[in-house]
Design an enzyme around this catalytic site. Structure first.
Site, PDB file in Angstrom:
ATOM      1  N   ARG A 177      84.821  -5.252 -40.181  1.00 15.07           N
ATOM      2  CA  ARG A 177      85.140  -6.087 -39.030  1.00 15.07           C
ATOM      3  C   ARG A 177      85.473  -5.212 -37.827  1.00 15.07           C
ATOM      4  NH1 ARG A 177      82.785  -9.528 -40.749  1.00 15.07           N
ATOM      5  NH2 ARG A 177      83.316 -11.692 -41.238  1.00 15.07           N
ATOM      6  N   GLU A 196      81.324  -9.088 -29.933  1.00 15.90           N
ATOM      7  CA  GLU A 196      79.923  -9.120 -30.343  1.00 15.90           C
ATOM      8  C   GLU A 196      79.189 -10.244 -29.630  1.00 15.90           C
ATOM      9  OE1 GLU A 196      79.765  -9.316 -34.615  1.00 15.90           O
ATOM     10  OE2 GLU A 196      80.655  -7.330 -34.868  1.00 15.90           O
ATOM     11  N   HIS A 228      75.510  -5.948 -36.622  1.00 16.69           N
ATOM     12  CA  HIS A 228      76.180  -6.761 -37.643  1.00 16.69           C
ATOM     13  C   HIS A 228      75.191  -7.200 -38.727  1.00 16.69           C
ATOM     14  CE1 HIS A 228      79.958  -9.458 -38.236  1.00 16.69           C
ATOM     15  NE2 HIS A 228      79.402  -9.164 -39.394  1.00 16.69           N
TER      16      HIS A 228
END
Length: 510
Positions: free
Chosen positions: A235, A264, A286
């Site tokens: 994370r 993000e 990601h």
């Protein structure tokens, strides 16, 4: 505990198998990925369940609009986009799929470690520019290097086993894992202060919570090897991005592989984007769980977990109420009923804001948290709070009422639950008799015989004669009764179906 889930909203992109499984089990589904916050708030009142990935942010204002919501499912592992405190206060279960993307995330981590060691990203980018810079991208072997794994859960363990095959020495830390357990999968357990100076590579596999936010920061880079490389496929925010950028520029960090970021996608001009463009970093958007297999797995798993919740089967992946996963265990069902009724009794017997639950019996120890939750539920209901098993604990805390578990049982010769106050006053002790919840003591008085807890209970403490109490109770439809003496006082306890008219008796309804 079975949930009534008739209609579910899927607000993020998930594999179609999720909707298929739900509909095959007679659950109506609306698939609406890409909803804005206002759009979600406008329609969430119509749904019993919500399934998300990482795009949907479930915040306090969403819960305020959710009239029917009972459960939120995250098709994946991380739940930092879901306000769990508000969920618990609202009585909403939060569930994830803890094992669904384990292999994908572990494999991506290993790929990032290898690519970082050999400058694969930079080498490829150089060749796209028509260059041939062999000497510029001198790498290092992984064999013999020390890999530090912070977080030794499912993903951390899979990373360890794979990188051990490269000949890496694996060390690690996890507050929830013992050194003995870590040794079973080849990881030497060390405290963080002992890890930083020896690590050649550091990979993090922890949730983003208050203790882990910014856990790798400037103070860590000061004591690490200047060549140490960090990897984050967990994370954004676990590694302090500003401190990482400064360490890379100052030669205090040898490189970084980042799959996740504090914001993000990274925005132009942000620290995140500076890291993306840095010559010592390797970045991906990601992709840790972005495999066909993982997305199919988590979509099916979250749907199947919803179906299990409807059918009253054991629920896995409960994040904000993990103890409730044991509710479907028939061994604990009668004890849960007993704990709830003891909570109701405790509320009527004492105004103490601090109660302690004592467990006697080895078979009850694994259910400590469950029984504590059940006791709180009974306590909260008796105090008139609108709650369920999920919200009871948090609602009591708002009232400054806390129930703790004692590491020291009452040391009885049989399995039992006992409740005491902070003043060490024993309120009640309960046990099972032929599977039925009973009490054997009440307010420091040992009852002459057990009283079964059914729909209601009456009790009286009087200096009157036993005969008078018995005659008065004859009108109440008593099904189970105890008449005991505590010094000069007579203690009368009985199980009854209805509230008696006689004010001599205190009535408690379950």
């Amino acid at each position: 505990m079975a949930l009534e889930i008739k209609k579910v909203l899927i607000s993020d992109k998930v594999d179609s198998s999720c909707q298929t499984v739900l509909e095959e089990n007679s659950i109506e589904v609306d698939y609406k990925p890409g909803l804005s916050k206002d759009e979600l708030k406008a329609i969430i009142k119509d749904y019993d369940g919500l399934i998300v990935r990482s795009a949907t942010k479930v915040t306090q204002d969403v819960y305020d609009c959710a009239e029917r919501l009972k459960i939120i499912g995250r098709a994946g592992t991380g739940v930092d986009n879901i306000d769990q405190i508000s969920a618990s206060a609202k009585g909403v279960l939060v569930m994830n799929t803890p094992g669904g993307n384990t292999l994908s995330a572990a494999e991506h981590t290993c790929a990032m470690i290898s690519a970082l060691a050999r400058h694969i990203g930079q080498g490829y980018a150089s060749m796209l520019e028509g260059k041939w810079e062999r000497s510029k991208f001198m790498g290092c072997e992984l064999g013999g290097k020390t890999l530090a794994i912070i977080g030794l859960g499912r993903i951390g363990r899979e990373v360890a086993s794979r990188m051990q095959s490269y000949g890496m020495k694996t060390v690690g830390y996890d507050p929830l894992v013992s050194p003995e357990e870590a040794a079973t999968f080849g990881v030497e357990y060390l405290q963080l202060k002992n890890i930083w100076p020896i690590a050649d590579f550091v990979t993090v596999h922890v949730p983003l919570i208050k203790p882990t936010r910014g856990m790798i920061n400037a103070s860590v880079f000061e004591v690490c090897k200047p060549s140490m490389k960090v990897i984050n496929v967990a994370r954004g925010g676990i590694i302090d991005e500003k401190d990482l950028l400064n360490a890379l520029n100052a030669g205090k960090c040898g490189g970084a592989a980042l799959d996740v970021f504090e914001t993000e996608p990274p925005k132009e001009g942000s620290v995140s984007m500076e890291l993306v463009k840095h010559p010592k970093t390797l970045c991906t958007p990601h992709l840790g769980a972005s495999t066909t297999e993982a997305q199919l797995r988590v979509a099916k798993e979250i749907a199947e977990q919803f179906v299990d919740a409807v059918n009253g089967k054991p629920m896995v992946g409960l994040v904000n109420a993990p103890a409730l996963s044991q509710l479907a265990n028939p061994l604990y069902a009668p004890w849960v009923e007993l704990a709830q009724k003891l909570g109701s009794l405790a509320s009527n017997l004492s105004d103490s804001a601090n109660l302690t639950l004592h467990l006697d019996g080895d078979e009850l120890k694994p259910a400590t948290r469950l029984l504590n939750t059940a006791l709180c539920f009974g306590l909260a209901k008796a105090k008139g709070l609108d709650c369920n098993m999920i919200s009871a604990v948090s609602l009591l805390k708002e009232k400054n009422i806390v129930v703790v578990n004692s590491p020291t049982p009452k040391d009885l010769a049989y399995s039992a639950l006992s409740v005491s106050t902070s003043e060490n006053s024993w309120l009640v002790t309960g046990f099972l008799s032929r599977g039925r919840p009973c009490i054997g003591t009440l307010q420091n008085t040992e009852l002459a015989n057990p009283v079964v807890l059914e729909s209601g209970l009456v009790y009286a403490v009087s200096d009157s004669s036993e005969k008078e109490l018995l005659l008065t109770s004859a009108e109440m439809g008593v099904s189970s009764v105890s008449l005991s003496r505590n010094g000069n006082r007579v203690v009368f306890v009985a199980s009854v179906a209805e509230k008696p008219a006689n004010e001599l008796f205190k009535f408690i309804q379950f």
